[in-house]
Design an enzyme around this catalytic site. Structure first.
Site, PDB file in Angstrom:
ATOM      1  N   GLU A 375      54.402  48.963  46.400  1.00  0.00           N
ATOM      2  CA  GLU A 375      54.116  47.531  46.243  1.00  0.00           C
ATOM      3  C   GLU A 375      55.456  46.799  46.216  1.00  0.00           C
ATOM      4  O   GLU A 375      56.359  47.191  45.474  1.00  0.00           O
ATOM      5  CB  GLU A 375      53.343  47.253  44.945  1.00  0.00           C
ATOM      6  CG  GLU A 375      53.108  45.754  44.737  1.00  0.00           C
ATOM      7  CD  GLU A 375      52.245  45.428  43.502  1.00  0.00           C
ATOM      8  OE1 GLU A 375      51.883  46.358  42.752  1.00  0.00           O
ATOM      9  OE2 GLU A 375      51.959  44.239  43.302  1.00  0.00           O
ATOM     10  N   ASN A 433      52.062  40.896  47.361  1.00  0.00           N
ATOM     11  CA  ASN A 433      51.192  39.995  46.596  1.00  0.00           C
ATOM     12  C   ASN A 433      51.143  38.641  47.279  1.00  0.00           C
ATOM     13  O   ASN A 433      52.189  38.080  47.611  1.00  0.00           O
ATOM     14  CB  ASN A 433      51.740  39.817  45.183  1.00  0.00           C
ATOM     15  CG  ASN A 433      51.676  41.106  44.398  1.00  0.00           C
ATOM     16  OD1 ASN A 433      50.625  41.502  43.915  1.00  0.00           O
ATOM     17  ND2 ASN A 433      52.812  41.788  44.300  1.00  0.00           N
ATOM     18  N   GLU A 465      47.738  41.991  48.368  1.00  0.00           N
ATOM     19  CA  GLU A 465      47.090  42.007  47.056  1.00  0.00           C
ATOM     20  C   GLU A 465      46.770  40.580  46.627  1.00  0.00           C
ATOM     21  O   GLU A 465      47.633  39.707  46.634  1.00  0.00           O
ATOM     22  CB  GLU A 465      47.995  42.690  46.027  1.00  0.00           C
ATOM     23  CG  GLU A 465      48.243  44.145  46.375  1.00  0.00           C
ATOM     24  CD  GLU A 465      48.922  44.929  45.256  1.00  0.00           C
ATOM     25  OE1 GLU A 465      49.195  44.347  44.184  1.00  0.00           O
ATOM     26  OE2 GLU A 465      49.156  46.133  45.470  1.00  0.00           O
ATOM     27  N   ASP A 495      43.710  42.550  43.175  1.00  0.00           N
ATOM     28  CA  ASP A 495      44.693  42.869  42.136  1.00  0.00           C
ATOM     29  C   ASP A 495      44.147  42.482  40.760  1.00  0.00           C
ATOM     30  O   ASP A 495      43.272  41.626  40.647  1.00  0.00           O
ATOM     31  CB  ASP A 495      45.970  42.064  42.431  1.00  0.00           C
ATOM     32  CG  ASP A 495      47.212  42.710  41.858  1.00  0.00           C
ATOM     33  OD1 ASP A 495      47.090  43.671  41.077  1.00  0.00           O
ATOM     34  OD2 ASP A 495      48.317  42.242  42.212  1.00  0.00           O
ATOM     35  N   GLU A 552      46.671  50.489  37.596  1.00  0.00           N
ATOM     36  CA  GLU A 552      47.992  49.882  37.402  1.00  0.00           C
ATOM     37  C   GLU A 552      48.523  50.231  36.017  1.00  0.00           C
ATOM     38  O   GLU A 552      47.745  50.436  35.088  1.00  0.00           O
ATOM     39  CB  GLU A 552      47.880  48.350  37.448  1.00  0.00           C
ATOM     40  CG  GLU A 552      47.473  47.779  38.781  1.00  0.00           C
ATOM     41  CD  GLU A 552      47.595  46.259  38.771  1.00  0.00           C
ATOM     42  OE1 GLU A 552      48.391  45.758  39.569  1.00  0.00           O
ATOM     43  OE2 GLU A 552      46.914  45.588  37.974  1.00  0.00           O
TER      44      GLU A 552
END
Ligand code: C2E
Ligand code: MG
Ligand code: MG
Length: 600
Positions: A375, A433, A465, A495, A552
């Site tokens: 990520e 993101n 995300e 997310d 996560e």
């Protein structure tokens, strides 16, 4: 300008009035010069002036036949007029005891006649005067004419002054007048007195601009007119309301008004307005209330505090908000962040002044233990204040138009890195993101697909995300963008799953392949049966809907054991690695044996 301490209070006030009129040392003006020329012609004299009596000089706003812009105040006949407020005629200066040795007489002037320039408040600013080089007498008619011309000068002065101090739309005193009056109030009222003021904002800039677009420029005049009428009815003729910006009014409550009672009366005012005026359908009025202390708070600070409170009312969707220091600190910080982040975005990545960089956190396939991808996370190092957390700046930037440039910056960096890794033989998948607002950009999908093509990247190597709350803001438009991205082959992940409000039915309709369970459900799961049951249910449901599940914030091996038990697919967290710079990430991966698992 500091005034001599020996001045009488009356003279100090007179000078205060003169200085506030902002006339001294201003350029010549045709309207005054016309009157001065008339005076000179009427008397058949070579010299005439509009003369203002300052601390120690006579300054000429307008002059005919006089070379100097000012003369000393000492022994000037004009100064005498300013002191007495009465007309003065000296037929022969040289024969007059008081003026025989005056600078005027020394310069050859023999005759002087001046009429006082008196304000509506009764202060004499100086004189409208005519001067001659020979002794002379004046008739009553000439005296009357000179007085008339002095009145004309005063009308001109007051008109010019008023023009800069009254809002033409409402006829109310403006911000400049508020600042002056506030200074006077500070001088007149006892120091330390607690007072309270309010700022009424009739519409947000966005509301105003859409209303003006539809209804034309006169709409602002209409809502201002309505508000002024209602304010006059409520506040009464004795109190002053100031029109400080096109949509904002300031009012200082009478001495002795408490904050609570004041807020209650403001709430009532808003309720009455909402019930009666037509503009309520398109605009929302907000009121900021700020207490202040005479002698401690300046007008600029009070206005700023009032704005801050009104802004807070708007953010909180409340009618009335009282200024709070803490809230103000939050606003100042956001304002600072927005400005500084804008500057950071301007510096190209990799340049010596670069403040932004990307870090990469591995994602692990729980079944094989291999790295599956990463990520990309944004980092900002401010040159003076060091690291600023994305947890703080991203939500603030997301409320501004910078959100597009920010995501573009991150996507460009992520794609460059992805292309480099692939060139080095690492078939990683990279997640980026994106913000809610990005999904509302009409060309978002097109840009991404174009950029992927330019970098020679398969669309499935990029994952976007998106948080649940982002999807809730404008579900239809967001959904359309997501569907387009999905159709193009870009992978999508939800997310922070579990922290938003989205319904399960909604989850089903999204074209996402991945669900990332928020760290708050993962932290402590090894010792919490309820959490375990919840996460297990979330995973089962996601699997049933065809999603892969990522956990996560995995920090311990115990958590990994539980996650494997409940059939979680992937994990991300400090246990494996913190977010790493690109080079450190490559080293970390090499340390793992360089193995990259193929994403399912
Ligand atoms: P996120 O997308 O949910 O990212 C995961 C966050 O959890 C990251 O925080 C990461 O550093 C942190 N994290 C990862 N593993 C662990 C762990 O084991 N324990 C703990 N306590 N934390 C862990 P970070 O980098 O501070 O980012 C915070 C949030 O800021 C991100 O949450 C994301 O919503 C946002 N963000 C970060 N970079 C970007 C970006 O480039 N664009 C956008 N739109 N948002 C970003
Ligand atoms: Mg994320
Ligand atoms: Mg997250």
């Amino acid at each position: 300008m500091s005034l001599s301490p020996t001045l009488s209070p009356r003279e100090a006030d007179r000078l205060g009035v003169l200085h506030r009129l902002d006339l001294l040392d201003t350029p010549p003006s045709a309207s005054f010069d016309r009157i001065t020329r008339m005076a000179s012609q009427l008397f058949g004299l070579p010299l005439a002036a509009v003369s203002l009596t300052d601390v120690n000089r006579q300054w000429f706003k307008s002059r005919v036949g006089i070379v100097e812009a000012s003369l000393p105040r000492l022994k000037a006949p004009c100064a005498r007029i300013a002191e007495t407020g009465e007309m003065l005629v000296v037929n022969d200066l040289r024969a007059d005891e008081g003026y025989a040795d005056s600078p005027l007489a020394d310069a050859g002037v023999r005759f002087y006649a001046g009429a006082p320039l008196v304000t509506s408040g009764g202060y004499c600013l100086g004189s409208m005067c005519v001067l001659g080089l020979e002794p002379r007498a004046v008739s009553d008619a000439e005296c009357a004419a000179l007085r008339d011309m002095a009145d004309m000068v005063m009308a001109q002065i007051e008109l010019q002054h008023a023009l800069g101090r009254v809002d033409p739309a409402s006829g109310l005193p403006n911000r400049t007048q508020f600042i002056d009056d506030f200074k006077d109030m500070t001088a007149d009222r006892p120091a330390g007195e607690a007072r309270v003021a309010a700022l009424l904002n009739l519409a947000s800039p966005e509301q105003l601009s859409s209303a003006l677009r539809v209804m034309g420029a006169s709409y602002l005049d209409e809502i201002v007119g309505e508000a002024v009428r209602m304010l006059a009815e409520t506040i009464g003729a004795d109190s002053t309301v100031y029109h400080v910006t096109p949509t904002e009014f300031v009012y200082v409550a009478p001495s002795g008004t408490g904050v609570e009672a004041f807020c209650a009366s403001m709430e009532r005012w808003l309720a009455r307005r909402a019930a009666s005026v037509t503009s309520r359908f398109v605009t929302t009025a907000r009121i900021g209330v700020a207490p202040f202390v005479i002698g401690e708070t300046g007008s600029a600070d009070l206005l700023r505090n009032l704005h801050s409170a009104a802004q807070h009312a708007s953010d909180e969707d409340r009618g009335v908000c009282v200024f709070s220091q803490e809230q103000d600190a939050v606003y100042r910080r956001s304002f600072w962040l927005i400005n500084e982040f804008g500057a950071a975005l301007d510096h190209a990545a990799g340049s010596p002044a670069a403040q932004l960089r990307l870090v990469f956190q591995p994602k692990i396939d729980l079944a094989s233990g291999a790295c599956i991808g990463a990520e990309a996370l944004l980092r900002w190092t401010h040159p003076a204040f060091g690291e600023v957390s994305p947890g703080e700046f991203i939500p603030i930037i997301e409320r501004t138009s910078m959100v597009r440039a920010t995501t573009d910056w991150v996507l460009a960096g992520a794609m460059r890195q992805l292309a480099q890794w692939r060139a080095e033989g690492l078939a990683l998948q990279l997640a980026v993101n994106v913000s809610a607002a990005n999904l509302l950009e009409p060309d978002f999908c097109e840009r991404i697909v174009g950029d992927l093509g330019r970098h020679g990247l398969p669309p499935s190597s990029l994952s976007l995300e998106i948080t649940e709350s982002a999807l809730m803001k404008n579900p239809k438009l967001a959904q359309a963008t997501l569907c387009a991205l999905d159709a193009a082959g870009v992978r999508l992940a939800i997310d922070d799953f579990g922290t938003g409000y989205s319904s399960l039915a909604y989850l089903q309709s999204l074209p996402a392949q991945v669900v990332k369970i928020d760290q708050s459900f993962i932290r402590g799961i090894e010792g919490d049966e309820r959490k375990r049951a919840l996460v297990s249910a979330m995973i089962k449901l996601s699997h049933d809907l065809g999603h892969r599940v990522v956990a996560e914030g995995v920090e311990t091996a115990d958590v990994v054991d539980v996650l494997k038990d409940v059939d979680c697919d992937e994990a991300q967290g400090y246990l494996y690695a913190r977010p790493l710079a690109a080079q450190a990430f490559a080293q970390w991966l090499a340390g793992q044996g360089g193995e990259v698992a193929k994403a399912a």
